[in-house]
Scaffold this motif. Structure first.
Motif, PDB file in Angstrom:
ATOM      1  N   GLU A 161     -28.648  13.127  42.708  1.00  0.00           N
ATOM      2  CA  GLU A 161     -29.247  11.887  43.182  1.00  0.00           C
ATOM      3  C   GLU A 161     -29.206  11.799  44.704  1.00  0.00           C
ATOM      4  OE1 GLU A 161     -30.954   9.577  41.269  1.00  0.00           O
ATOM      5  OE2 GLU A 161     -30.722  11.334  39.997  1.00  0.00           O
ATOM      6  N   GLU A 162     -28.135  12.323  45.299  1.00  0.00           N
ATOM      7  CA  GLU A 162     -28.055  12.329  46.760  1.00  0.00           C
ATOM      8  C   GLU A 162     -29.154  13.211  47.349  1.00  0.00           C
ATOM      9  OE1 GLU A 162     -26.592  10.735  49.061  1.00  0.00           O
ATOM     10  OE2 GLU A 162     -25.370   9.490  47.741  1.00  0.00           O
ATOM     11  N   VAL A 163     -29.354  14.384  46.754  1.00  0.00           N
ATOM     12  CA  VAL A 163     -30.423  15.269  47.229  1.00  0.00           C
ATOM     13  C   VAL A 163     -31.772  14.586  47.061  1.00  0.00           C
ATOM     14  CG1 VAL A 163     -31.621  17.455  46.829  1.00  0.00           C
ATOM     15  CG2 VAL A 163     -29.119  17.380  46.784  1.00  0.00           C
ATOM     16  N   ARG A 164     -31.971  13.955  45.913  1.00  0.00           N
ATOM     17  CA  ARG A 164     -33.243  13.304  45.629  1.00  0.00           C
ATOM     18  C   ARG A 164     -33.519  12.174  46.625  1.00  0.00           C
ATOM     19  NH1 ARG A 164     -34.177  13.733  39.797  1.00  0.00           N
ATOM     20  NH2 ARG A 164     -32.127  12.779  39.638  1.00  0.00           N
ATOM     21  N   GLU A 165     -32.478  11.456  47.006  1.00  0.00           N
ATOM     22  CA  GLU A 165     -32.660  10.342  47.930  1.00  0.00           C
ATOM     23  C   GLU A 165     -32.864  10.815  49.367  1.00  0.00           C
ATOM     24  OE1 GLU A 165     -30.302   6.346  49.520  1.00  0.00           O
ATOM     25  OE2 GLU A 165     -29.338   7.717  48.101  1.00  0.00           O
ATOM     26  N   ARG A 166     -32.134  11.861  49.770  1.00  0.00           N
ATOM     27  CA  ARG A 166     -32.164  12.296  51.179  1.00  0.00           C
ATOM     28  C   ARG A 166     -33.288  13.280  51.485  1.00  0.00           C
ATOM     29  NH1 ARG A 166     -29.042   8.363  53.241  1.00  0.00           N
ATOM     30  NH2 ARG A 166     -27.218   8.070  51.906  1.00  0.00           N
ATOM     31  N   ASP A 167     -33.843  13.877  50.460  1.00  0.00           N
ATOM     32  CA  ASP A 167     -34.829  14.942  50.634  1.00  0.00           C
ATOM     33  C   ASP A 167     -36.185  14.359  51.029  1.00  0.00           C
ATOM     34  OD1 ASP A 167     -36.224  17.315  50.549  1.00  0.00           O
ATOM     35  OD2 ASP A 167     -36.389  17.339  48.358  1.00  0.00           O
ATOM     36  N   SER A 168     -36.344  14.049  52.311  1.00  0.00           N
ATOM     37  CA  SER A 168     -37.561  13.382  52.774  1.00  0.00           C
ATOM     38  C   SER A 168     -38.792  14.276  52.707  1.00  0.00           C
ATOM     39  CB  SER A 168     -37.368  12.874  54.208  1.00  0.00           C
ATOM     40  OG  SER A 168     -37.020  13.941  55.078  1.00  0.00           O
ATOM     41  N   ASP A 169     -38.618  15.598  52.843  1.00  0.00           N
ATOM     42  CA  ASP A 169     -39.780  16.487  52.775  1.00  0.00           C
ATOM     43  C   ASP A 169     -40.024  17.027  51.366  1.00  0.00           C
ATOM     44  OD1 ASP A 169     -37.713  18.261  52.482  1.00  0.00           O
ATOM     45  OD2 ASP A 169     -38.031  19.299  54.387  1.00  0.00           O
ATOM     46  N   LYS A 170     -39.217  16.569  50.412  1.00  0.00           N
ATOM     47  CA  LYS A 170     -39.411  16.868  48.987  1.00  0.00           C
ATOM     48  C   LYS A 170     -39.454  18.367  48.679  1.00  0.00           C
ATOM     49  CE  LYS A 170     -39.632  12.495  48.418  1.00  0.00           C
ATOM     50  NZ  LYS A 170     -38.407  11.783  47.966  1.00  0.00           N
ATOM     51  N   ASP A 171     -38.544  19.118  49.325  1.00  0.00           N
ATOM     52  CA  ASP A 171     -38.465  20.545  49.023  1.00  0.00           C
ATOM     53  C   ASP A 171     -37.309  20.863  48.079  1.00  0.00           C
ATOM     54  OD1 ASP A 171     -36.336  20.106  50.672  1.00  0.00           O
ATOM     55  OD2 ASP A 171     -36.796  21.721  52.100  1.00  0.00           O
ATOM     56  N   GLY A 172     -36.631  19.824  47.607  1.00  0.00           N
ATOM     57  CA  GLY A 172     -35.567  20.018  46.626  1.00  0.00           C
ATOM     58  C   GLY A 172     -34.207  20.309  47.218  1.00  0.00           C
ATOM     59  N   LYS A 173     -34.095  20.340  48.553  1.00  0.00           N
ATOM     60  CA  LYS A 173     -32.821  20.588  49.213  1.00  0.00           C
ATOM     61  C   LYS A 173     -32.697  19.683  50.434  1.00  0.00           C
ATOM     62  CE  LYS A 173     -32.177  25.398  47.746  1.00  0.00           C
ATOM     63  NZ  LYS A 173     -31.876  26.787  48.193  1.00  0.00           N
ATOM     64  N   VAL A 174     -31.518  19.699  51.043  1.00  0.00           N
ATOM     65  CA  VAL A 174     -31.258  18.871  52.218  1.00  0.00           C
ATOM     66  C   VAL A 174     -31.112  19.768  53.438  1.00  0.00           C
ATOM     67  CG1 VAL A 174     -29.637  17.252  53.292  1.00  0.00           C
ATOM     68  CG2 VAL A 174     -30.128  17.084  50.836  1.00  0.00           C
ATOM     69  N   ASN A 175     -31.994  19.585  54.425  1.00  0.00           N
ATOM     70  CA  ASN A 175     -31.860  20.359  55.658  1.00  0.00           C
ATOM     71  C   ASN A 175     -30.903  19.645  56.609  1.00  0.00           C
ATOM     72  OD1 ASN A 175     -33.325  18.311  57.063  1.00  0.00           O
ATOM     73  ND2 ASN A 175     -35.264  19.296  56.477  1.00  0.00           N
ATOM     74  N   PHE A 176     -30.661  20.227  57.787  1.00  0.00           N
ATOM     75  CA  PHE A 176     -29.663  19.650  58.684  1.00  0.00           C
ATOM     76  C   PHE A 176     -30.070  18.269  59.174  1.00  0.00           C
ATOM     77  CE2 PHE A 176     -27.982  18.802  62.935  1.00  0.00           C
ATOM     78  CZ  PHE A 176     -26.628  18.796  62.649  1.00  0.00           C
ATOM     79  N   LYS A 177     -31.342  18.075  59.488  1.00  0.00           N
ATOM     80  CA  LYS A 177     -31.789  16.775  59.976  1.00  0.00           C
ATOM     81  C   LYS A 177     -31.559  15.701  58.920  1.00  0.00           C
ATOM     82  CE  LYS A 177     -35.833  14.352  61.840  1.00  0.00           C
ATOM     83  NZ  LYS A 177     -37.276  14.481  62.201  1.00  0.00           N
ATOM     84  N   GLU A 178     -31.895  16.006  57.680  1.00  0.00           N
ATOM     85  CA  GLU A 178     -31.688  15.052  56.588  1.00  0.00           C
ATOM     86  C   GLU A 178     -30.198  14.795  56.364  1.00  0.00           C
ATOM     87  OE1 GLU A 178     -35.661  16.387  54.015  1.00  0.00           O
ATOM     88  OE2 GLU A 178     -33.727  17.396  53.749  1.00  0.00           O
ATOM     89  N   PHE A 179     -29.401  15.821  56.561  1.00  0.00           N
ATOM     90  CA  PHE A 179     -27.952  15.702  56.410  1.00  0.00           C
ATOM     91  C   PHE A 179     -27.355  14.849  57.523  1.00  0.00           C
ATOM     92  CE2 PHE A 179     -23.792  17.406  57.753  1.00  0.00           C
ATOM     93  CZ  PHE A 179     -23.039  17.129  56.620  1.00  0.00           C
TER      94      PHE A 179
END
Length: 372
Positions: A238-256
């Motif tokens: 759910e955290e990945v789903r909420e933070r993943d602004s570019d919808k690639d299924g993972k969290v990059n550093f900017k999103e983190f």
């Protein structure tokens, strides 16, 4: 006591309660999202509220809340049976007969005898070891016991609503999202993150039988306090789903950095009683933590890679129990030895919030006398 004296007493109690409820309180930095499912009939995403320190006061509040909950349940689920002619807030007032034990702790001046309560409670808290002192661990465990009792009570009450066939279990078909979700546009908090969807239900179903028992249902409502690995992993997803602004299924550093790291930093600041630094000065620590979490070194964080910090993103009841214990000790530890004696607790009663709760108890008692 004449009726005029009673009316004067009630007026004074109301005035005191007003000032207590509007007086400044020590604020605690509860900047975390306390993600737990709310009642079907009342959604209020406010800060985490501590459970009453005294089980007697907690029981009074619990009974009052039960009556309010029952009223809301009848109005929403069985409007034809609801009493619409009752006086406003009448149902929320508890019957004095429910609290006769509480009267034992009122002194001759109708004031709550805090000393007697602390004398009774102290040996129940001072158990590990029973040495005449209450340390942080003992106080945290005491707060946890009160919190767990409160959480389980609410879960049992909520389960009664959804267990439509009364078999002691809740199926996904039986579980209805709260009314605020049903009436939403599917973009509100919780809905778009899957909090009311089958994936969440299945993750809570520890034994995989398609039904939730009371333990599983309690975890379903309070995932941050669960020890179920499937549910903890779901929380990471759910955290990945909420933070993943570019919808690639993972969290990059900017999103983190602009989401998850802020929560981790808040948690660490509160634990270590430190203060925020600027974003520029935190870039290096953020990259260091990101690299530690990024086990496969691909420059992204997956749901599994968030497991080491999920407890900081969603603090459990134990975290808040420890916060409350630390606060009590900071207020009452006169000799600054990191522990409390009975004398210190009596001379420094914990928090004005307790006194405001007690005034409600006294007001109920005065109302009952006025009716006689």
């Amino acid at each position: 006591m004449g009726k005029f004296s009673i009316i004067v007493y009630i007026s004074i109690a109301l005035l005191l309660l007003f000032f207590l409820s509007h007086s400044p309180k020590k604020t605690q930095n509860h900047r975390h999202r306390r993600l737990r499912l709310r009642s079907s009939y009342n959604f209020n995403p406010s800060r985490h509220e501590s459970v009453a320190f005294d089980p007697l006061v907690a029981d009074i509040e619990r009974r009052r809340e039960d009556r309010q909950w029952e009223k809301q349940y009848m109005e929403n689920s069985h409007p034809e049976l609801a009493d619409h002619d009752a006086a406003p807030a009448h149902e929320s007032q508890p019957e004095w007969e429910d609290f006769m034990n509480a009267e034992d702790y009122l002194n001759d001046e109708d004031k709550f005898n805090v000393t007697n309560r602390l004398v009774l409670l102290f040996p129940k808290i001072d158990v590990d070891p029973a040495d005449g002192y209450i340390n942080e661990h003992e106080l945290t465990e005491w707060n946890m016991q009160q919190a767990e009792r409160e959480v389980l009570h609410r879960s049992q009450r909520e389960m009664e609503t959804h267990d439509k066939n009364r078999d002691g279990f809740v199926s996904f078909a039986e579980y209805d999202p709260p009314s605020w979700v049903q009436n939403s546009d599917n973009n509100s908090f919780g809905y778009d993150m899957g909090w009311w969807k089958e994936e969440h239900f299945n993750a809570s179903d520890a034994d995989g039988n398609g039904l939730l028992n009371i333990t599983e249902f309690n975890d379903f409502l309070h995932p941050a306090d669960s020890k179920n690995p499937k549910l903890i992993l779901w929380l990471c997803k759910e955290e990945v789903r909420e933070r993943d602004s570019d919808k690639d299924g993972k969290v990059n550093f900017k999103e983190f950095f602009h989401g998850l790291f802020d929560l981790v930093r808040n948690y660490d600041d509160e634990v270590h009683n430190s203060s925020h630094l600027s974003d520029d000065s935190m870039d290096a620590p953020a990259r260091q933590l990101f690299a530690q979490l990024d086990k496969d070194g691909d420059g992204y964080l997956s749901d599994v890679e968030l497991l080491p910090i999920i407890g900081k993103l969603h603090p459990s009841e134990r975290y808040y129990a420890k916060q409350q214990a630390d606060y009590i000790i900071s207020q009452a530890d006169t000799d600054k030895d990191g522990r409390l004696t009975l004398t210190e607790m009596i001379e420094n009663p914990y928090d004005m919030e307790i006194m405001s709760r007690i005034q409600i108890l006294l007001l109920v008692r005065m109302n009952s006398l006025l009716k006689k």
